[in-house]
Design a protein around this motif. Structure first.
Motif, PDB file in Angstrom:
ATOM      1  N   ALA A   5       0.830  -1.205   0.000  1.00  0.00           N
ATOM      2  CA  ALA A   5       0.000   0.000   0.000  1.00  0.00           C
ATOM      3  C   ALA A   5       0.865   1.257   0.000  1.00  0.00           C
ATOM      4  O   ALA A   5       0.626   2.202  -0.750  1.00  0.00           O
ATOM      5  N   LYS A   6       1.924   1.229   0.840  1.00  0.00           N
ATOM      6  CA  LYS A   6       2.774   2.411   0.931  1.00  0.00           C
ATOM      7  C   LYS A   6       3.528   2.638  -0.374  1.00  0.00           C
ATOM      8  O   LYS A   6       3.688   3.765  -0.838  1.00  0.00           O
ATOM      9  N   MET A   7       3.983   1.523  -0.997  1.00  0.00           N
ATOM     10  CA  MET A   7       4.661   1.648  -2.287  1.00  0.00           C
ATOM     11  C   MET A   7       3.725   2.224  -3.331  1.00  0.00           C
ATOM     12  O   MET A   7       4.104   3.065  -4.141  1.00  0.00           O
ATOM     13  N   ALA A   8       2.450   1.760  -3.306  1.00  0.00           N
ATOM     14  CA  ALA A   8       1.468   2.265  -4.274  1.00  0.00           C
ATOM     15  C   ALA A   8       1.248   3.758  -4.079  1.00  0.00           C
ATOM     16  O   ALA A   8       1.144   4.508  -5.053  1.00  0.00           O
ATOM     17  N   ILE A   9       1.218   4.197  -2.821  1.00  0.00           N
ATOM     18  CA  ILE A   9       1.011   5.629  -2.557  1.00  0.00           C
ATOM     19  C   ILE A   9       2.200   6.439  -3.071  1.00  0.00           C
ATOM     20  O   ILE A   9       2.044   7.477  -3.710  1.00  0.00           O
ATOM     21  N   VAL A  43      -2.001   1.170  -9.036  1.00  0.00           N
ATOM     22  CA  VAL A  43      -2.560  -0.100  -8.569  1.00  0.00           C
ATOM     23  C   VAL A  43      -2.087  -1.262  -9.446  1.00  0.00           C
ATOM     24  O   VAL A  43      -1.749  -2.339  -8.953  1.00  0.00           O
ATOM     25  N   THR A  44      -2.010  -1.015 -10.773  1.00  0.00           N
ATOM     26  CA  THR A  44      -1.573  -2.097 -11.666  1.00  0.00           C
ATOM     27  C   THR A  44      -0.077  -2.339 -11.570  1.00  0.00           C
ATOM     28  O   THR A  44       0.377  -3.486 -11.595  1.00  0.00           O
ATOM     29  N   LEU A  45       0.698  -1.245 -11.502  1.00  0.00           N
ATOM     30  CA  LEU A  45       2.145  -1.391 -11.675  1.00  0.00           C
ATOM     31  C   LEU A  45       2.882  -1.712 -10.387  1.00  0.00           C
ATOM     32  O   LEU A  45       4.045  -2.115 -10.430  1.00  0.00           O
ATOM     33  N   VAL A  46       2.233  -1.545  -9.236  1.00  0.00           N
ATOM     34  CA  VAL A  46       2.960  -1.687  -7.982  1.00  0.00           C
ATOM     35  C   VAL A  46       3.503  -3.114  -7.821  1.00  0.00           C
ATOM     36  O   VAL A  46       4.513  -3.348  -7.160  1.00  0.00           O
ATOM     37  N   HIS A  47       2.849  -4.086  -8.490  1.00  0.00           N
ATOM     38  CA  HIS A  47       3.313  -5.467  -8.369  1.00  0.00           C
ATOM     39  C   HIS A  47       4.599  -5.715  -9.138  1.00  0.00           C
ATOM     40  O   HIS A  47       5.310  -6.674  -8.885  1.00  0.00           O
ATOM     41  N   PHE A  48       4.893  -4.838 -10.114  1.00  0.00           N
ATOM     42  CA  PHE A  48       6.078  -5.068 -10.948  1.00  0.00           C
ATOM     43  C   PHE A  48       7.274  -4.244 -10.492  1.00  0.00           C
ATOM     44  O   PHE A  48       8.369  -4.440 -10.979  1.00  0.00           O
ATOM     45  N   SER A  49       7.063  -3.297  -9.598  1.00  0.00           N
ATOM     46  CA  SER A  49       8.134  -2.360  -9.285  1.00  0.00           C
ATOM     47  C   SER A  49       8.560  -2.499  -7.835  1.00  0.00           C
ATOM     48  O   SER A  49       7.726  -2.563  -6.937  1.00  0.00           O
ATOM     49  N   SER A  50       9.867  -2.563  -7.623  1.00  0.00           N
ATOM     50  CA  SER A  50      10.357  -2.541  -6.247  1.00  0.00           C
ATOM     51  C   SER A  50      11.271  -1.344  -6.050  1.00  0.00           C
ATOM     52  O   SER A  50      12.066  -1.290  -5.126  1.00  0.00           O
ATOM     53  N   ALA A  51      11.143  -0.355  -6.953  1.00  0.00           N
ATOM     54  CA  ALA A  51      12.064   0.780  -6.939  1.00  0.00           C
ATOM     55  C   ALA A  51      11.981   1.567  -5.639  1.00  0.00           C
ATOM     56  O   ALA A  51      12.950   2.158  -5.197  1.00  0.00           O
ATOM     57  N   TYR A  52      10.787   1.567  -5.012  1.00  0.00           N
ATOM     58  CA  TYR A  52      10.649   2.352  -3.795  1.00  0.00           C
ATOM     59  C   TYR A  52      10.837   1.504  -2.544  1.00  0.00           C
ATOM     60  O   TYR A  52      10.746   1.988  -1.435  1.00  0.00           O
ATOM     61  N   ALA A  53      11.070   0.213  -2.729  1.00  0.00           N
ATOM     62  CA  ALA A  53      10.992  -0.691  -1.599  1.00  0.00           C
ATOM     63  C   ALA A  53      12.064  -0.438  -0.542  1.00  0.00           C
ATOM     64  O   ALA A  53      11.822  -0.642   0.641  1.00  0.00           O
ATOM     65  N   ASP A  54      13.258   0.010  -0.967  1.00  0.00           N
ATOM     66  CA  ASP A  54      14.375   0.024  -0.028  1.00  0.00           C
ATOM     67  C   ASP A  54      14.663   1.396   0.581  1.00  0.00           C
ATOM     68  O   ASP A  54      15.566   1.533   1.387  1.00  0.00           O
ATOM     69  N   VAL A  55      13.927   2.420   0.165  1.00  0.00           N
ATOM     70  CA  VAL A  55      14.206   3.759   0.683  1.00  0.00           C
ATOM     71  C   VAL A  55      13.478   3.966   1.997  1.00  0.00           C
ATOM     72  O   VAL A  55      12.308   3.641   2.122  1.00  0.00           O
ATOM     73  N   ARG A  56      14.216   4.481   2.984  1.00  0.00           N
ATOM     74  CA  ARG A  56      13.558   4.872   4.226  1.00  0.00           C
ATOM     75  C   ARG A  56      13.761   6.367   4.389  1.00  0.00           C
ATOM     76  O   ARG A  56      14.879   6.815   4.618  1.00  0.00           O
ATOM     77  N   LEU A  57      12.695   7.136   4.223  1.00  0.00           N
ATOM     78  CA  LEU A  57      12.836   8.583   4.260  1.00  0.00           C
ATOM     79  C   LEU A  57      12.977   9.076   5.691  1.00  0.00           C
ATOM     80  O   LEU A  57      12.190   8.743   6.556  1.00  0.00           O
ATOM     81  N   SER A  58      14.030   9.860   5.921  1.00  0.00           N
ATOM     82  CA  SER A  58      14.219  10.532   7.199  1.00  0.00           C
ATOM     83  C   SER A  58      15.028  11.779   6.876  1.00  0.00           C
ATOM     84  O   SER A  58      15.606  11.865   5.792  1.00  0.00           O
ATOM     85  N   PRO A  59      15.044  12.769   7.782  1.00  0.00           N
ATOM     86  CA  PRO A  59      15.780  14.003   7.462  1.00  0.00           C
ATOM     87  C   PRO A  59      17.227  13.723   7.036  1.00  0.00           C
ATOM     88  O   PRO A  59      17.732  14.330   6.095  1.00  0.00           O
TER      89      PRO A  59
END
Lengths: 166, 111
Positions: A5-9, A43-59
């Motif tokens: 869900a977070k990746m989709a957002i 919603v469709t593409l989130v299953h194919f992409s892991s580009a955002y999976a490893d980033v942890r946003l912090s200052p």
């Protein structure tokens, strides 16, 4: 690893931002069709992409992203001048070769960004990646051993990428 | 005044693009041509787009997106070309000092 869900957002926000920039307007029709398309695509593409999976946003991470962009821009300009000088020099004074460098980055996205950055700076070109070893074609080889080459080519990028991707 | 600055930035960009073209002619093998031809052009293209952004500030957003896409697609194509060349054993120039990838794929004695 973030939830789907977070990746989709994340994807949704990125897509909508690109859509709005391309349209250069926030009229209700443009906005609504953008929201519709962004929802459909994320919603469709989130299953194919892991580009955002490893980033942890912090200052701290955002700081390093900015530093990384700065370092990268500096390298890009410097390397472009170097290659332009090589091209314009009367004697083609090049020492090309393929060297190997080791990366300590584990994340696939981080490795992709590292390889992209190395390739984008003129003078170095990633030819292949086997395991944690990157084979780099270097137009002016200054160090044949892996440690020296890693220091010269990858260290500046790696320092920030390793913070961004943990 | 703005027009002069924008035009100068575009001119600077075209100098780099010219260097890229000249590099394709002068470099001895495919790998070095990829180095100069596809990549010395990145800064050239970015500078040209930046110059256009200075001349037409309303287009800045779209031009920035273009820069972004160039930064992501350009290295992928360069890498694909180089990897395909090496896989197909396109020879490296005589000036080449070392080829670690070949050594890794064909350990000594297995040439």
């Amino acid at each position: 690893m973030l939830s789907k869900a977070k990746m989709a957002i994340n994807l949704w926000v990125t897509l909508l931002a690109i859509w709005l920039v391309l349209n250069a307007s926030i009229e209700s029709q443009v906005l609504l069709s953008g929201i519709f398309l962004a929802t459909l695509l994320s919603v469709t593409l989130v299953h194919f992409s892991s580009a955002y999976a490893d980033v942890r946003l912090s200052p701290r991470v955002i700081g390093h992203i900015l530093l990384y962009l700065l370092v990268f821009t500096g390298e890009l300009v410097r390397a472009n001048f170097n290659v332009a000088r090589l091209v314009f020099s009367p004697r083609l004074d090049i020492h090309p070769g393929i060297v190997e460098i080791k990366t300590r980055l584990q994340s696939r996205t981080a490795r992709m960004l590292l390889a992209n950055s190395i390739t984008l700076t003129p003078g170095t070109l990633v030819v292949n990646i086997i395991g944690d070893t990157l084979f780099v074609h270097w137009i002016d080889v200054r160090s044949k051993d892996p440690a020296g080459a890693t220091q010269a080519i990858a260290a500046r990028f790696e320092k920030h990428l390793s913070v961004i991707y943990g | 005044m703005i027009e002069v600055i924008g035009s100068l930035v575009i001119l600077a960009g075209s100098v780099f693009l010219f260097a890229a073209g000249l590099g394709v002619l002068r470099m001895p093998d495919s790998y070095n041509r990829i180095q100069t031809g596809t990549k010395a052009s990145t800064l050239g293209t970015i500078l040209v787009l930046l110059g256009i952004a200075i001349l037409h500030p309303a287009w800045t957003g779209k031009l920035l997106l273009l820069v972004f896409f160039i930064l992501f697609t350009n290295p992928v194509s360069s890498h694909a070309l180089a990897r395909a060349s090496h896989t197909r054993h396109v020879p490296l120039s005589d000036k080449t000092v070392v080829d670690r990838l070949d050594e890794a794929e064909h350990p000594a004695g297995d040439a």
